[in-house]
Motif scaffolding. Structure first.
Motif, PDB file in Angstrom:
ATOM      1  N   LEU A  30     -17.519 -23.985 -62.056  1.00 13.84           N
ATOM      2  CA  LEU A  30     -18.258 -22.827 -62.572  1.00 13.84           C
ATOM      3  C   LEU A  30     -18.050 -21.594 -61.708  1.00 13.84           C
ATOM      4  O   LEU A  30     -18.242 -20.473 -62.156  1.00 13.84           O
ATOM      5  CB  LEU A  30     -19.752 -23.148 -62.674  1.00 13.84           C
ATOM      6  CG  LEU A  30     -20.097 -24.276 -63.646  1.00 13.84           C
ATOM      7  CD1 LEU A  30     -21.598 -24.521 -63.660  1.00 13.84           C
ATOM      8  CD2 LEU A  30     -19.606 -23.942 -65.048  1.00 13.84           C
ATOM      9  N   LYS A  32     -15.256 -20.622 -60.646  1.00 11.94           N
ATOM     10  CA  LYS A  32     -13.887 -20.132 -60.814  1.00 11.94           C
ATOM     11  C   LYS A  32     -13.846 -18.861 -61.661  1.00 11.94           C
ATOM     12  O   LYS A  32     -14.589 -18.723 -62.636  1.00 11.94           O
ATOM     13  CB  LYS A  32     -13.021 -21.190 -61.499  1.00 11.94           C
ATOM     14  CG  LYS A  32     -12.920 -22.495 -60.735  1.00 11.94           C
ATOM     15  CD  LYS A  32     -12.058 -22.339 -59.496  1.00 11.94           C
ATOM     16  CE  LYS A  32     -11.875 -23.688 -58.811  1.00 11.94           C
ATOM     17  NZ  LYS A  32     -11.182 -23.533 -57.516  1.00 11.94           N
ATOM     18  N   TYR A  38      -7.748 -20.998 -65.815  1.00 15.19           N
ATOM     19  CA  TYR A  38      -8.972 -21.442 -66.493  1.00 15.19           C
ATOM     20  C   TYR A  38      -8.768 -22.589 -67.482  1.00 15.19           C
ATOM     21  O   TYR A  38      -9.615 -23.487 -67.558  1.00 15.19           O
ATOM     22  CB  TYR A  38      -9.689 -20.256 -67.153  1.00 15.19           C
ATOM     23  CG  TYR A  38     -11.200 -20.336 -67.028  1.00 15.19           C
ATOM     24  CD1 TYR A  38     -11.825 -20.015 -65.830  1.00 15.19           C
ATOM     25  CD2 TYR A  38     -11.980 -20.768 -68.086  1.00 15.19           C
ATOM     26  CE1 TYR A  38     -13.195 -20.116 -65.695  1.00 15.19           C
ATOM     27  CE2 TYR A  38     -13.355 -20.862 -67.955  1.00 15.19           C
ATOM     28  CZ  TYR A  38     -13.961 -20.539 -66.754  1.00 15.19           C
ATOM     29  OH  TYR A  38     -15.323 -20.643 -66.625  1.00 15.19           O
ATOM     30  N   HIS A  44     -12.018 -31.197 -67.771  1.00 14.02           N
ATOM     31  CA  HIS A  44     -11.172 -31.550 -66.628  1.00 14.02           C
ATOM     32  C   HIS A  44     -11.204 -33.038 -66.268  1.00 14.02           C
ATOM     33  O   HIS A  44     -10.166 -33.677 -66.118  1.00 14.02           O
ATOM     34  CB  HIS A  44     -11.548 -30.718 -65.403  1.00 14.02           C
ATOM     35  CG  HIS A  44     -10.682 -31.004 -64.211  1.00 14.02           C
ATOM     36  ND1 HIS A  44     -10.886 -32.088 -63.386  1.00 14.02           N
ATOM     37  CD2 HIS A  44      -9.579 -30.382 -63.731  1.00 14.02           C
ATOM     38  CE1 HIS A  44      -9.952 -32.106 -62.455  1.00 14.02           C
ATOM     39  NE2 HIS A  44      -9.154 -31.081 -62.643  1.00 14.02           N
ATOM     40  N   ALA A  85     -19.620 -20.857 -69.458  1.00 16.08           N
ATOM     41  CA  ALA A  85     -18.289 -21.273 -69.037  1.00 16.08           C
ATOM     42  C   ALA A  85     -17.750 -22.392 -69.934  1.00 16.08           C
ATOM     43  O   ALA A  85     -16.535 -22.538 -70.071  1.00 16.08           O
ATOM     44  CB  ALA A  85     -18.330 -21.734 -67.585  1.00 16.08           C
ATOM     45  N   TYR A  88     -16.098 -20.432 -72.499  1.00 21.45           N
ATOM     46  CA  TYR A  88     -14.909 -19.780 -71.929  1.00 21.45           C
ATOM     47  C   TYR A  88     -13.772 -20.798 -71.801  1.00 21.45           C
ATOM     48  O   TYR A  88     -12.606 -20.478 -72.068  1.00 21.45           O
ATOM     49  CB  TYR A  88     -15.197 -19.207 -70.537  1.00 21.45           C
ATOM     50  CG  TYR A  88     -16.328 -18.199 -70.448  1.00 21.45           C
ATOM     51  CD1 TYR A  88     -16.757 -17.469 -71.551  1.00 21.45           C
ATOM     52  CD2 TYR A  88     -16.968 -17.966 -69.225  1.00 21.45           C
ATOM     53  CE1 TYR A  88     -17.789 -16.549 -71.444  1.00 21.45           C
ATOM     54  CE2 TYR A  88     -17.999 -17.044 -69.111  1.00 21.45           C
ATOM     55  CZ  TYR A  88     -18.409 -16.344 -70.213  1.00 21.45           C
ATOM     56  OH  TYR A  88     -19.433 -15.432 -70.095  1.00 21.45           O
TER      57      TYR A  88
ATOM     58  N   PHE B  37     -23.209 -14.404 -62.225  1.00 20.43           N
ATOM     59  CA  PHE B  37     -22.233 -13.362 -61.876  1.00 20.43           C
ATOM     60  C   PHE B  37     -21.415 -12.899 -63.073  1.00 20.43           C
ATOM     61  O   PHE B  37     -21.029 -11.738 -63.145  1.00 20.43           O
ATOM     62  CB  PHE B  37     -21.322 -13.827 -60.721  1.00 20.43           C
ATOM     63  CG  PHE B  37     -20.371 -14.941 -61.052  1.00 20.43           C
ATOM     64  CD1 PHE B  37     -19.084 -14.660 -61.488  1.00 20.43           C
ATOM     65  CD2 PHE B  37     -20.749 -16.268 -60.913  1.00 20.43           C
ATOM     66  CE1 PHE B  37     -18.199 -15.690 -61.787  1.00 20.43           C
ATOM     67  CE2 PHE B  37     -19.876 -17.299 -61.208  1.00 20.43           C
ATOM     68  CZ  PHE B  37     -18.596 -17.009 -61.655  1.00 20.43           C
ATOM     69  N   HIS B  38     -21.168 -13.798 -64.036  1.00 23.78           N
ATOM     70  CA  HIS B  38     -20.418 -13.381 -65.227  1.00 23.78           C
ATOM     71  C   HIS B  38     -21.134 -12.224 -65.932  1.00 23.78           C
ATOM     72  O   HIS B  38     -20.510 -11.287 -66.414  1.00 23.78           O
ATOM     73  CB  HIS B  38     -20.305 -14.534 -66.238  1.00 23.78           C
ATOM     74  CG  HIS B  38     -19.358 -15.621 -65.823  1.00 23.78           C
ATOM     75  ND1 HIS B  38     -18.011 -15.417 -65.713  1.00 23.78           N
ATOM     76  CD2 HIS B  38     -19.578 -16.922 -65.507  1.00 23.78           C
ATOM     77  CE1 HIS B  38     -17.422 -16.556 -65.349  1.00 23.78           C
ATOM     78  NE2 HIS B  38     -18.350 -17.491 -65.209  1.00 23.78           N
ATOM     79  N   TYR B  63     -26.034 -22.471 -55.241  1.00 27.74           N
ATOM     80  CA  TYR B  63     -24.958 -22.608 -54.250  1.00 27.74           C
ATOM     81  C   TYR B  63     -25.498 -22.640 -52.821  1.00 27.74           C
ATOM     82  O   TYR B  63     -24.730 -22.649 -51.872  1.00 27.74           O
ATOM     83  CB  TYR B  63     -23.943 -21.471 -54.430  1.00 27.74           C
ATOM     84  CG  TYR B  63     -23.141 -21.614 -55.715  1.00 27.74           C
ATOM     85  CD1 TYR B  63     -21.907 -22.256 -55.725  1.00 27.74           C
ATOM     86  CD2 TYR B  63     -23.644 -21.160 -56.936  1.00 27.74           C
ATOM     87  CE1 TYR B  63     -21.184 -22.418 -56.897  1.00 27.74           C
ATOM     88  CE2 TYR B  63     -22.933 -21.323 -58.117  1.00 27.74           C
ATOM     89  CZ  TYR B  63     -21.712 -21.942 -58.091  1.00 27.74           C
ATOM     90  OH  TYR B  63     -21.003 -22.112 -59.259  1.00 27.74           O
ATOM     91  N   GLU B  78     -15.085 -20.281 -51.431  1.00 31.04           N
ATOM     92  CA  GLU B  78     -15.520 -19.986 -52.803  1.00 31.04           C
ATOM     93  C   GLU B  78     -17.045 -19.987 -52.904  1.00 31.04           C
ATOM     94  O   GLU B  78     -17.637 -19.129 -53.556  1.00 31.04           O
ATOM     95  CB  GLU B  78     -14.937 -21.014 -53.780  1.00 31.04           C
ATOM     96  CG  GLU B  78     -13.494 -20.721 -54.153  1.00 31.04           C
ATOM     97  CD  GLU B  78     -12.988 -21.645 -55.250  1.00 31.04           C
ATOM     98  OE1 GLU B  78     -11.987 -21.285 -55.876  1.00 31.04           O
ATOM     99  OE2 GLU B  78     -13.575 -22.727 -55.470  1.00 31.04           O
ATOM    100  N   ILE B  82     -19.466 -16.765 -53.773  1.00 32.25           N
ATOM    101  CA  ILE B  82     -20.439 -16.722 -54.868  1.00 32.25           C
ATOM    102  C   ILE B  82     -21.790 -16.208 -54.350  1.00 32.25           C
ATOM    103  O   ILE B  82     -22.453 -15.394 -54.998  1.00 32.25           O
ATOM    104  CB  ILE B  82     -20.605 -18.134 -55.493  1.00 32.25           C
ATOM    105  CG1 ILE B  82     -19.330 -18.542 -56.228  1.00 32.25           C
ATOM    106  CG2 ILE B  82     -21.819 -18.202 -56.386  1.00 32.25           C
ATOM    107  CD1 ILE B  82     -19.192 -17.987 -57.617  1.00 32.25           C
ATOM    108  N   THR B 398     -23.088 -27.981 -56.903  1.00 35.18           N
ATOM    109  CA  THR B 398     -22.258 -26.774 -56.866  1.00 35.18           C
ATOM    110  C   THR B 398     -22.131 -26.228 -55.444  1.00 35.18           C
ATOM    111  O   THR B 398     -21.216 -25.475 -55.152  1.00 35.18           O
ATOM    112  CB  THR B 398     -22.805 -25.674 -57.798  1.00 35.18           C
ATOM    113  OG1 THR B 398     -24.223 -25.724 -57.780  1.00 35.18           O
ATOM    114  CG2 THR B 398     -22.323 -25.876 -59.211  1.00 35.18           C
ATOM    115  N   ARG B 423     -17.764 -36.087 -59.391  1.00 35.53           N
ATOM    116  CA  ARG B 423     -16.874 -36.856 -60.252  1.00 35.53           C
ATOM    117  C   ARG B 423     -17.034 -38.361 -60.010  1.00 35.53           C
ATOM    118  O   ARG B 423     -16.951 -38.819 -58.878  1.00 35.53           O
ATOM    119  CB  ARG B 423     -15.434 -36.445 -59.985  1.00 35.53           C
ATOM    120  CG  ARG B 423     -14.510 -37.178 -60.897  1.00 35.53           C
ATOM    121  CD  ARG B 423     -13.143 -36.599 -60.955  1.00 35.53           C
ATOM    122  NE  ARG B 423     -12.468 -37.307 -62.029  1.00 35.53           N
ATOM    123  CZ  ARG B 423     -11.311 -36.960 -62.536  1.00 35.53           C
ATOM    124  NH1 ARG B 423     -10.697 -35.916 -62.070  1.00 35.53           N
ATOM    125  NH2 ARG B 423     -10.788 -37.658 -63.506  1.00 35.53           N
TER     126      ARG B 423
END
Ligand code: SF4
Lengths: 194, 450
Positions: A30, A32, A38, A44, A85, A88, B37-38, B63, B78, B82, B398, B423
């Motif tokens: 998220l 990214k 993308y 994924h 996302a 997206y 942020f988007h 985060y 990263e 953020i 995250t 994962r």
């Protein structure tokens, strides 16, 4: 925004109920940016093994489905988090429409805001499209609110008027609402006085 | 015909109503977090100002590292980026923001209610699906996506069609060994994760009337896991006590003759500690039972889903839950990171030792301070648990705090989706007391079984 009137594309069956947004794009991606990388984040963990190699069995990796642009899922597609996302990532992966018998409410809104068409059909209709022959295509027509399947069968779906209007005309919702600023200001004035 | 509480709040916040039923709804509280942020990018790309910085509040949670309050200490560039972006957006646009090092920092759905920012009768939105939490205070609250966040930043309004109305009537009272988390899981097991799609849920009934506010927040938090974008509870004396006010809200309730599109009745007294065995919050059973077999499913579709869940979770079906060994335990999140949650777990842990790693991340920095003031941190640390700072932490990972692939984690969070905690991670959702019991025994048992 680009207007969306209709789209014709290959169907890909994705026969799973309750596909949650963590499946569509795992949370660790998220952060990214929406760049050339993308498309890789879409589904994924289903598409790639831990070592990064592609899972050849995943539907979007199997020709002709690797060229698909309409995903035919099951029930409750896009449940879970509000992450836009997920939309997206689908768009980045070339998907323009998702057919399902139900959608997560937030996903449904997010999709419409970005020109990804969520097509809600009855479970039997979804199943019929899912069973289309490999390489078959369908047309999603937003102006007539219909999907035409590979055999010519026409399925009707619904999208809220306002969202449809914005998509068909390529209107931007923020711009539209800002043109109503005087109404918002009047509400604020009443509210602050109360 | 009368109105529901949801409809009443929507009515009083309608700026404009279209003929097709869509309304422009004014937003009283707009919360954002690092993941928003988007939306700021959309605002920036169009050179639009933030319309109401005074009604907009940011919380650094998703985060946030839980071992330091210094951005410079974050190793992952990263993640650091953020958080820096979040703080830069807050500085540029002017809303109040609770940054990593602020005393008010916390998970938005824990910190905002405890600060008294969310109040009865308000409209609340946030770019996070668990915004349903705030409905516990009698607010109309729901999660939105990034485009909608941008729209609210620019206009302080959102286009909204009235959802269908569902009432979940909770009869009886919860048993002492059952919690709001167990009630939520029992409800979702019954109506499914799609049960509330298209609906707003109002929780009511005797079991709700007697439910403390923090438990109400837990219940409304999980409304989204039942598919409902919002959950709401009519404000009452419990609400007033939580907010430290003598206010009453005589208008904020559903009318006796309000029409419900769906009604569900659930007997709270019949519920005990619950656990999820699969990869959907609806795949939940009482602790002390067995994991179902795919052949027990109601239909072919469910059998296929269960088979997938069992395989992911490393089960064949039919195992006794009490025999299932867990690798770690997570106590925290916007579902169960409040002071009463920490107390419940500490009560079980007191004088005992954990046998598997247990991470405790308070839901807010204020919860952390309050817990330390009453010595809960000592109980966790003496039991061998890892006492951390506040953030979303292992609920979603995250910030990098992940459960390893194949590991089994008893977690007080809200989602057991494949990969949610990392994962290949296998998540079992439980209440705080059950999480503590799992930490002590290393197995999925109820605290009462210790
Ligand atoms: S604690 Fe978990 S569910 Fe809650 S806001 Fe954070 S990531 Fe989302």
């Amino acid at each position: 925004m680009e207007p969306f009137v209709s789209h014709t594309g290959l169907l890909a069956p994705f026969d799973q109920d309750n596909v949650d947004t963590d499946q569509i794009i795992p949370a660790r991606f998220l952060r990214k940016p929406r760049d050339a990388q993308y498309p890789r984040w879409l589904f994924h963990d289903l598409r790639f093994a831990q070592d990064g190699s592609a899972n050849p069995d995943f539907v979007l990796h199997r020709p002709p489905y690797d060229r698909a642009s309409i995903l035919v899922a099951g029930a409750n597609f896009g449940v879970g988090s509000s992450r836009e996302a997920a939309v997206y990532a689908l768009l980045a992966g070339g998907i323009r429409g998702v057919v399902a018998s139900g959608f997560g409410d937030i996903f449904f809104q997010n999709a419409l805001k970005n020109g990804l068409i969520p097509v809600r059909l009855a479970p039997a209709e979804v199943a019929a499209l899912r069973q289309a022959a490999p390489g078959a295509s369908a047309t999603i027509d937003l102006s007539t609110l219909s999907v035409t399947g590979p055999d010519g069968t026409v399925y009707r779906f619904e999208v809220p008027d306002f969202a449809r209007d914005c998509l068909l005309r390529g209107l931007d919702e923020i711009g539209l609402t800002l043109s109503l600023s005087h109404k918002i200001a009047a509400y604020e004035a009443r509210h602050d006085a109360a | 015909m009368g109105s529901t509480l949801f409809q009443k709040i929507l009515d009083t916040h309608t700026v404009l109503a279209r003929d097709d039923g869509l309304r422009l709804m004014f937003v009283d509280r707009h919360y954002f977090h690092e993941g928003s942020f988007h939306a700021f990018n959309i605002l920036r790309a169009r050179s639009l100002p933030l319309r109401r910085p005074d009604l907009t509040f940011g919380f650094g949670d998703h985060y946030a590292p839980t071992d330091s309050r210094r951005i410079a200490d974050i190793a992952d560039p990263e993640v650091r980026g953020i958080i820096e972006t979040f703080e830069a957006n807050a500085a540029a646009y002017g809303p109040t923001a609770f940054r990593l090092a602020d005393p008010g920092q916390g998970i938005v759905h824990v910190a905002a209610p405890e600060m008294g920012l969310t109040r009865p009768g308000m409209t609340v939105v946030c770019g996070d699906s668990h915004t349903s939490t705030h409905g516990a205070l009698g607010a109309l609250a729901f999660g939105i996506g990034a485009s909608e966040v941008a729209h609210v930043l620019a206009t302080q309004c959102i286009w909204q069609a009235a959802p269908k109305q569902m009432r979940v009537w909770c009869s009886g009272t919860l048993r002492p060994d059952a919690t709001a988390k167990d009630l939520a899981l029992a409800l979702i097991a019954r109506i499914g994760t799609g049960g509330g799609l298209g609906h707003a849920i109002e929780f009511a009934g005797p079991a709700i009337d007697t439910l403390p506010m923090e438990a109400r927040l837990t219940l409304c938090n999980m409304a989204i896991e039942a598919g409902a974008r919002s959950g709401i509870i009519a404000p009452d004396a419990v609400t007033a006590a939580f907010l430290g006010t003598s206010d009453t809200w005589p208008d904020l309730h559903s009318d006796a003759d309000a029409a419900w599109d769906r009604e569900v009745v659930i007997d709270a007294a019949a519920i005990g500690p619950m656990v999820t065995w699969g990869t959907s919050p609806e795949e939940a059973v009482p602790l002390g039972r067995h994991i179902p077999r795919a052949t027990d499913a109601a239909d072919a579709a469910q059998a296929a889903a269960w088979a997938r869940s069992l395989a992911y979770m490393g089960f064949v079906g039919g195992e006794r839950l009490a025999d299932i060994e867990v690798d770690r335990v997570f106590l925290g999140s916007c579902t169960n990171g409040r002071l009463t949650d920490l107390r419940a777990a500490a009560h079980v842990l007191q004088g005992r030792r954990t046998t598997v790693p247990m991470r405790v991340s308070p839901g807010s920095s204020a919860v952390k301070r309050a817990a330390e003031a009453e010595g809960l941190d000592r109980i966790f640390i003496e039991a061998g648990a890892d006492w951390r700072d506040s953030g979303c932490s292992m609920c979603v990972g995250t910030n990098g705090e992940l459960v390893a692939s194949g590991e089994r984690c008893a977690s007080t969070s809200n989602r057991n989706f494949p990969g949610r905690q990392g994962r290949g991670a296998r998540t079992h959702l439980v209440s705080p007391a059950s999480a503590a019991a799992a930490a002590i025994t290393g197995r999925l048992v109820a605290a009462g079984a210790l």
